[in-house]
Design a protein around this motif. Structure first.
Motif, mmCIF file in Angstrom:
data_model
loop_
_atom_site.group_PDB
_atom_site.id
_atom_site.type_symbol
_atom_site.label_atom_id
_atom_site.label_comp_id
_atom_site.label_asym_id
_atom_site.label_seq_id
_atom_site.Cartn_x
_atom_site.Cartn_y
_atom_site.Cartn_z
ATOM 1 N N TRP A 183 0.856 -1.187 0.000
ATOM 2 C CA TRP A 183 0.000 0.000 0.000
ATOM 3 C C TRP A 183 0.893 1.239 0.000
ATOM 4 C CZ3 TRP A 183 -5.069 -0.293 3.314
ATOM 5 C CH2 TRP A 183 -5.775 -1.468 2.977
ATOM 6 N N LEU A 184 0.785 2.019 -1.060
ATOM 7 C CA LEU A 184 1.554 3.252 -1.205
ATOM 8 C C LEU A 184 0.614 4.442 -1.027
ATOM 9 C CD1 LEU A 184 3.433 2.107 -4.408
ATOM 10 C CD2 LEU A 184 4.458 2.269 -2.139
ATOM 11 N N TRP A 185 0.871 5.223 0.007
ATOM 12 C CA TRP A 185 0.043 6.393 0.297
ATOM 13 C C TRP A 185 0.733 7.628 -0.270
ATOM 14 C CZ3 TRP A 185 -4.484 5.330 3.003
ATOM 15 C CH2 TRP A 185 -4.543 4.070 3.629
ATOM 16 N N GLY A 186 -0.002 8.423 -1.039
ATOM 17 C CA GLY A 186 0.648 9.562 -1.667
ATOM 18 C C GLY A 186 -0.271 10.741 -1.915
ATOM 19 N N ILE A 187 0.336 11.794 -2.443
ATOM 20 C CA ILE A 187 -0.369 13.018 -2.829
ATOM 21 C C ILE A 187 -0.023 13.311 -4.281
ATOM 22 C CG2 ILE A 187 -0.775 15.451 -2.301
ATOM 23 C CD1 ILE A 187 0.362 14.984 0.455
ATOM 24 N N THR A 188 -1.023 13.570 -5.105
ATOM 25 C CA THR A 188 -0.790 13.846 -6.516
ATOM 26 C C THR A 188 -0.425 15.311 -6.741
ATOM 27 O OG1 THR A 188 -3.125 14.336 -6.911
ATOM 28 C CG2 THR A 188 -2.418 12.045 -7.172
ATOM 29 N N ASP A 189 -0.111 15.625 -8.008
ATOM 30 C CA ASP A 189 0.238 17.006 -8.364
ATOM 31 C C ASP A 189 -0.840 18.002 -7.963
ATOM 32 O OD1 ASP A 189 1.522 15.285 -10.900
ATOM 33 O OD2 ASP A 189 2.793 16.890 -10.140
ATOM 34 N N ASP A 190 -2.099 17.587 -8.122
ATOM 35 C CA ASP A 190 -3.201 18.512 -7.840
ATOM 36 C C ASP A 190 -3.726 18.400 -6.414
ATOM 37 O OD1 ASP A 190 -4.236 16.016 -8.165
ATOM 38 O OD2 ASP A 190 -5.739 16.562 -9.665
#
Length: 223
Positions: free
Chosen positions: A25-32
């Motif tokens: 599980w990879l938790w992330g934030i996108t460009d927007d």
């Protein structure tokens, strides 16, 4: 659904095991600024069985395959151990939580000298092998999927089809920040968590909002 590209800033990583099969599980934030969860179901845990000098690698590999139904493959490989060339068998398994147990059984087989890398955390092994950087930008080909239960608090959930790979980028995403400072009271010596109360906690958000919580005497439950 067709594949799409997801560029995300890696916040955190963990894994879940479903039916003896792992999901990273990879938790992330996108460009927007969207919060996303990427599920990678294509990475298997593994360890190495280092062989004795007189052992026959193919024969040992065949014996290893009979140890557990959770073993996906056992293939002879050449490796270097403290700079010295050694014969080994790479043992790929399904369940990372069973890896050490399987390695202990393999270590007792004839021709096996010792087992290595079975104690590396599965998520850490994933980061190393993929060359990923926490708090850095990455790109993966993904497809939208239904969120797992209980539903995580994210804007979208994807299954990884290809990648992820680290990419250059020094800009920070729209992070939600919270810093806090606490003061614990002890009449004598260093505070002890089970005995001495937290009397003050001050928290500060990334937007500049600050709040201070003060205990009622030595009762720190309100804090």
């Amino acid at each position: 659904m067709s594949a799409e590209e997801c560029r995300f800033w890696l916040l955190d990583i963990n894994y879940e095991v479903v039916g003896h099969e792992p999901e990273v599980w990879l938790w992330g934030i996108t460009d927007d600024g969207k919060r996303v969860l990427l599920l990678d179901r294509g990475y298997w845990p593994y360890f190495y069985a280092v062989l004795k000098e007189d052992a026959e690698p193919k024969a040992v590999a065949e014996r290893i395959k009979t140890i557990s139904p959770l073993i996906v493959s056992a293939e002879p490989v050449d490796r270097r151990y403290f700079g010295r060339p050694v014969k080994a068998v790479k043992v790929v398994c399904k369940d990372p939580e069973e890896l050490e147990k399987i390695a202990k059984k393999v270590a007792k087989l004839e021709g096996v000298k010792e087992c290595l890398e079975d104690d590396i955390r599965y998520s850490m092994s994933y980061l190393i092998d993929k060359g990923l950087r926490p708090c850095g930008w990455h790109v993966a080909k993904v497809k939208p999927v239904e969120p797992p239960k209980p539903s995580p608090q994210v804007d979208a959930v994807y299954e990884v089809l290809e990648g992820p790979v680290a990419v250059e980028g020094h800009e920070l995403p729209a992070l939600r920040l919270l810093a806090f400072y606490m003061v614990a009271y002890s009449p004598r010596g260093s505070p002890r968590p089970k005995e001495n109360p937290v009397v003050v906690i001050t928290a500060l958000t990334g937007e500049g909002e600050r709040k201070t919580f003060v205990a009622d005497g030595e009762d720190d439950k309100p804090v």
